[in-house]
Motif scaffolding. Sequence first.
Motif, PDB file in Angstrom:
ATOM      1  N   THR A   1     -33.011  50.140 -14.198  1.00 57.63           N
ATOM      2  CA  THR A   1     -32.008  49.745 -13.216  1.00 57.63           C
ATOM      3  C   THR A   1     -32.164  50.559 -11.941  1.00 57.63           C
ATOM      4  O   THR A   1     -32.524  51.738 -11.979  1.00 57.63           O
ATOM      5  CB  THR A   1     -30.579  49.935 -13.766  1.00 57.63           C
ATOM      6  OG1 THR A   1     -30.329  51.333 -13.964  1.00 57.63           O
ATOM      7  CG2 THR A   1     -30.396  49.200 -15.081  1.00 57.63           C
TER       8      THR A   1
ATOM      9  N   GLY B   1     -26.770  56.107 -18.695  1.00 57.80           N
ATOM     10  CA  GLY B   1     -28.219  56.220 -18.571  1.00 57.80           C
ATOM     11  C   GLY B   1     -28.825  57.099 -19.642  1.00 57.80           C
ATOM     12  O   GLY B   1     -28.176  57.995 -20.194  1.00 57.80           O
TER      13      GLY B   1
ATOM     14  N   GLN C   1     -32.761  54.907 -15.177  1.00 62.56           N
ATOM     15  CA  GLN C   1     -32.052  54.700 -13.921  1.00 62.56           C
ATOM     16  C   GLN C   1     -32.823  55.290 -12.746  1.00 62.56           C
ATOM     17  O   GLN C   1     -33.324  56.410 -12.814  1.00 62.56           O
ATOM     18  CB  GLN C   1     -30.660  55.332 -13.977  1.00 62.56           C
ATOM     19  CG  GLN C   1     -29.728  54.704 -14.988  1.00 62.56           C
ATOM     20  CD  GLN C   1     -28.313  55.246 -14.902  1.00 62.56           C
ATOM     21  OE1 GLN C   1     -28.047  56.226 -14.199  1.00 62.56           O
ATOM     22  NE2 GLN C   1     -27.390  54.613 -15.611  1.00 62.56           N
TER      23      GLN C   1
ATOM     24  N   ARG D   1     -37.599  48.955 -22.548  1.00 62.65           N
ATOM     25  CA  ARG D   1     -36.461  49.641 -21.945  1.00 62.65           C
ATOM     26  C   ARG D   1     -36.049  48.961 -20.643  1.00 62.65           C
ATOM     27  O   ARG D   1     -36.884  48.450 -19.900  1.00 62.65           O
ATOM     28  CB  ARG D   1     -36.817  51.105 -21.659  1.00 62.65           C
ATOM     29  CG  ARG D   1     -37.264  51.875 -22.875  1.00 62.65           C
ATOM     30  CD  ARG D   1     -37.696  53.287 -22.530  1.00 62.65           C
ATOM     31  NE  ARG D   1     -36.561  54.144 -22.213  1.00 62.65           N
ATOM     32  CZ  ARG D   1     -36.680  55.437 -21.947  1.00 62.65           C
ATOM     33  NH1 ARG D   1     -37.875  55.997 -21.944  1.00 62.65           N
ATOM     34  NH2 ARG D   1     -35.611  56.165 -21.671  1.00 62.65           N
ATOM     35  N   LYS D   2     -34.735  48.954 -20.379  1.00 57.87           N
ATOM     36  CA  LYS D   2     -34.240  48.377 -19.131  1.00 57.87           C
ATOM     37  C   LYS D   2     -34.337  49.402 -18.013  1.00 57.87           C
ATOM     38  O   LYS D   2     -33.967  50.568 -18.194  1.00 57.87           O
ATOM     39  CB  LYS D   2     -32.787  47.924 -19.308  1.00 57.87           C
ATOM     40  CG  LYS D   2     -32.201  47.302 -18.047  1.00 57.87           C
ATOM     41  CD  LYS D   2     -30.909  46.558 -18.327  1.00 57.87           C
ATOM     42  CE  LYS D   2     -29.747  47.499 -18.559  1.00 57.87           C
ATOM     43  NZ  LYS D   2     -28.459  46.768 -18.616  1.00 57.87           N
TER      44      LYS D   2
ATOM     45  N   GLU E   1     -31.639  53.087 -21.268  1.00 60.16           N
ATOM     46  CA  GLU E   1     -31.754  52.691 -19.863  1.00 60.16           C
ATOM     47  C   GLU E   1     -32.386  53.770 -18.986  1.00 60.16           C
ATOM     48  O   GLU E   1     -32.002  54.935 -19.023  1.00 60.16           O
ATOM     49  CB  GLU E   1     -30.363  52.357 -19.330  1.00 60.16           C
ATOM     50  CG  GLU E   1     -30.322  51.940 -17.878  1.00 60.16           C
ATOM     51  CD  GLU E   1     -28.909  51.597 -17.424  1.00 60.16           C
ATOM     52  OE1 GLU E   1     -28.606  51.810 -16.235  1.00 60.16           O
ATOM     53  OE2 GLU E   1     -28.100  51.138 -18.256  1.00 60.16           O
TER      54      GLU E   1
END
Length: 208
Positions: free
Chosen positions: A5, A55, A128, A2-3, A126
Amino acid sequence: MRKLTVTTFVSLDGVMQGPGGPDEDRDGGFEHGGWTVPHFDQHLMGVMTALVERGDALLLGRRTYEIFAAAWPLAPADDPIGAKLNSMPKYVASRTLDRVAWQNSTLLAGDAAEAVAELKRGGGGEIQVHGSGNLVQTLVEHDLVDEFHLLVFPVLLGSGKRLFAEGTIPAGLRLVDSATSGSGVIEATYERQGKVEYGEMGPETGNW
């Protein structure tokens, strides 16, 4: 994977402390709370709405969690940011909290860096991070951030907690998007890209 940010409001000299109000964070005698407010216009509201809507989960430190949990459940049902934040999964890294009451919130157990690394290995979209200055320092130190979304405000504060503080590891970044608001806020998105590259500049090197 998973990203993860990090979205941060930051002054031109790198301060991220207390952007939203005078009493948001007075640690260290900080007296400049609310420094983003005069520059926050409808354009920036649109930017933040679009960002939050993409997100899949929130990751928050203790102080930001408490601020968000006290405010966003009171948002009207038609507030797009409030609706998204209230409904999405939330993970809280804290050494002092023993429970989290905001709906869909989970308290991460054990070492924060290890817990976040495990979270990134799981399924979903994502993750966040908003605010959460102390947590961000841990994430940066352990190279867990995939993308930085910075909103750089045209102010100099001179003191306060900084985004890239002691413990920041050298890292290469690539600018993937940028824009400027009518109030002079620079929006810049950087993604992680390998290591720092070095060179030498001067007339004798041909790089001049």
